[in-house]
Write an enzyme that holds these catalytic residues in place. Structure first.
Site, PDB file in Angstrom:
ATOM      1  N   SER A 207      -0.066   4.875   0.691  1.00  0.00           N
ATOM      2  CA  SER A 207      -1.014   4.644  -0.397  1.00  0.00           C
ATOM      3  C   SER A 207      -2.028   3.590   0.018  1.00  0.00           C
ATOM      4  O   SER A 207      -1.741   2.733   0.859  1.00  0.00           O
ATOM      5  CB  SER A 207      -0.267   4.170  -1.647  1.00  0.00           C
ATOM      6  OG  SER A 207      -1.171   3.747  -2.647  1.00  0.00           O
ATOM      7  N   TYR A 220       5.423  -1.761  -5.663  1.00  0.00           N
ATOM      8  CA  TYR A 220       4.903  -0.537  -5.050  1.00  0.00           C
ATOM      9  C   TYR A 220       4.039  -0.845  -3.830  1.00  0.00           C
ATOM     10  O   TYR A 220       4.204  -0.234  -2.760  1.00  0.00           O
ATOM     11  CB  TYR A 220       4.084   0.224  -6.095  1.00  0.00           C
ATOM     12  CG  TYR A 220       3.611   1.585  -5.652  1.00  0.00           C
ATOM     13  CD1 TYR A 220       4.494   2.662  -5.593  1.00  0.00           C
ATOM     14  CD2 TYR A 220       2.282   1.805  -5.312  1.00  0.00           C
ATOM     15  CE1 TYR A 220       4.062   3.920  -5.198  1.00  0.00           C
ATOM     16  CE2 TYR A 220       1.841   3.064  -4.916  1.00  0.00           C
ATOM     17  CZ  TYR A 220       2.737   4.113  -4.858  1.00  0.00           C
ATOM     18  OH  TYR A 220       2.301   5.355  -4.465  1.00  0.00           O
TER      19      TYR A 220
END
Length: 305
Positions: A207, A220
């Site tokens: 990501s 995350y």
């Protein structure tokens, strides 16, 4: 006699000093030459790879060589999720042997039913990727029932979406187990066969938050940053040991509209699972090493340094 001895000793010391100076000059010269050669090689490699990247970036997709996925055994973790569903569909349409891994058996069965309606055969395994014994057990089943895996796509991921002090401890641990530790177990399960065959492909879905810390993403972002480090280090190891047939692709997309980021209000429109999966398939076919979505992000993010 004493004066003569002192004179000889003084001459010997001076000769020793002269020899020491000569040795130091020789040693320094050799070091300088070695450093100069290393710098020259480094500059040449930088120029070569920068030029290669620029050319490939500017080359339209239809003009680049693309490998076929027909008959390839592809293990896809997180296969029942938004991006996973789209990836499974595109892989099946490319005539690959799709193997879905997910902990959500009900959702996975729905994906299988949809694909079978199109006439595609799909293999489903209910796997908890955080449990390494479960991963190794199902990896053996896949090898026996489907065949040796050609492509591994580590797509499984979760996010909590709270500020640091509001994230429950168990969710921090769970996020690390799913987003990064599982990659170690899946790669360990399938990489040895790829090495024996001399070919294979490992895809890591990371990501942009792993490259740029984001609000409410301390768990995350950290795990996705770890996937980048893991992927790049493994890529370096494989190349160092001459395993050129093992391709590695890391994909770093912006926020994806899959429900994982429900309630998130990013500055730009979220990506859709369809466009992300399409880009991943293209990257696999072209053996791309490093992909960001949007593409321009890889040129802008280094500015944060």
């Amino acid at each position: 006699m004493v004066l003569l001895f002192i004179r000889h000793l003084d001459i010997a010391i001076k000769k020793h000093e002269i020899m020491s100076v000569i040795e130091w000059i020789k040693r320094t010269t050799l070091i300088a030459i070695a450093i100069s050669l290393e710098v020259a090689v480094m500059l040449w490699l930088m120029f070569y790879f920068f030029t290669e990247t620029l050319i490939l970036t500017l080359t339209p997709t239809f003009m680049r060589t693309q490998k076929s996925l027909r008959g390839k055994v592809v293990v896809l973790t997180g296969g029942a999720g938004g991006v996973g569903q789209e990836l499974a569909l595109r892989l099946a349409r490319a005539n690959a042997k799709v193997v879905l891994w997910d902990i959500n058996e009900e959702a996975m069965v729905k994906v299988k039913d949809n694909l079978e309606k199109e006439g595609h055969q799909v293999y489903c395994y209910t796997v908890d990727v955080t449990d390494r014994k479960n991963v190794y057990k199902n990896a053996d089943l896949v090898k026996q029932e489907v065949g040796v895996v050609d492509i591994l796509i580590n797509n499984a991921g979760i996010v909590c979406g709270n500020t640091f002090l509001d994230i429950p401890d168990y969710m921090i641990e769970k996020t690390f187990q799913v987003n990064i530790l599982s990659n170690y177990w899946t790669v360990k399960a399938f990489l040895p066969d790829m090495l024996r065959k001399g070919k294979g492909h490992i895809v890591t879905v990371s990501s942009l938050t792993g490259m740029l810390g984001t609000y409410k993403c301390t768990d995350y972002s950290a795990t996705k940053h770890a996937t980048i480090g893991f992927h790049e280090s493994l890529h370096t190891e494989l190349k160092t040991h001459g395993h050129r047939g093992i391709s590695m692709t890391i994909v770093c997309p912006y926020f994806i509209n899959t429900g994982m980021f429900a309630g998130c209000k990013p500055n730009m429109p979220m990506l859709t699972p369809r466009e992300v999966s399409k880009r991943i398939i293209t990257a696999i076919k072209q053996n791309e090493v490093y992909v960001t979505m949007p593409t321009w992000a890889r040129f802008v993010l280094p500015l944060k340094q």
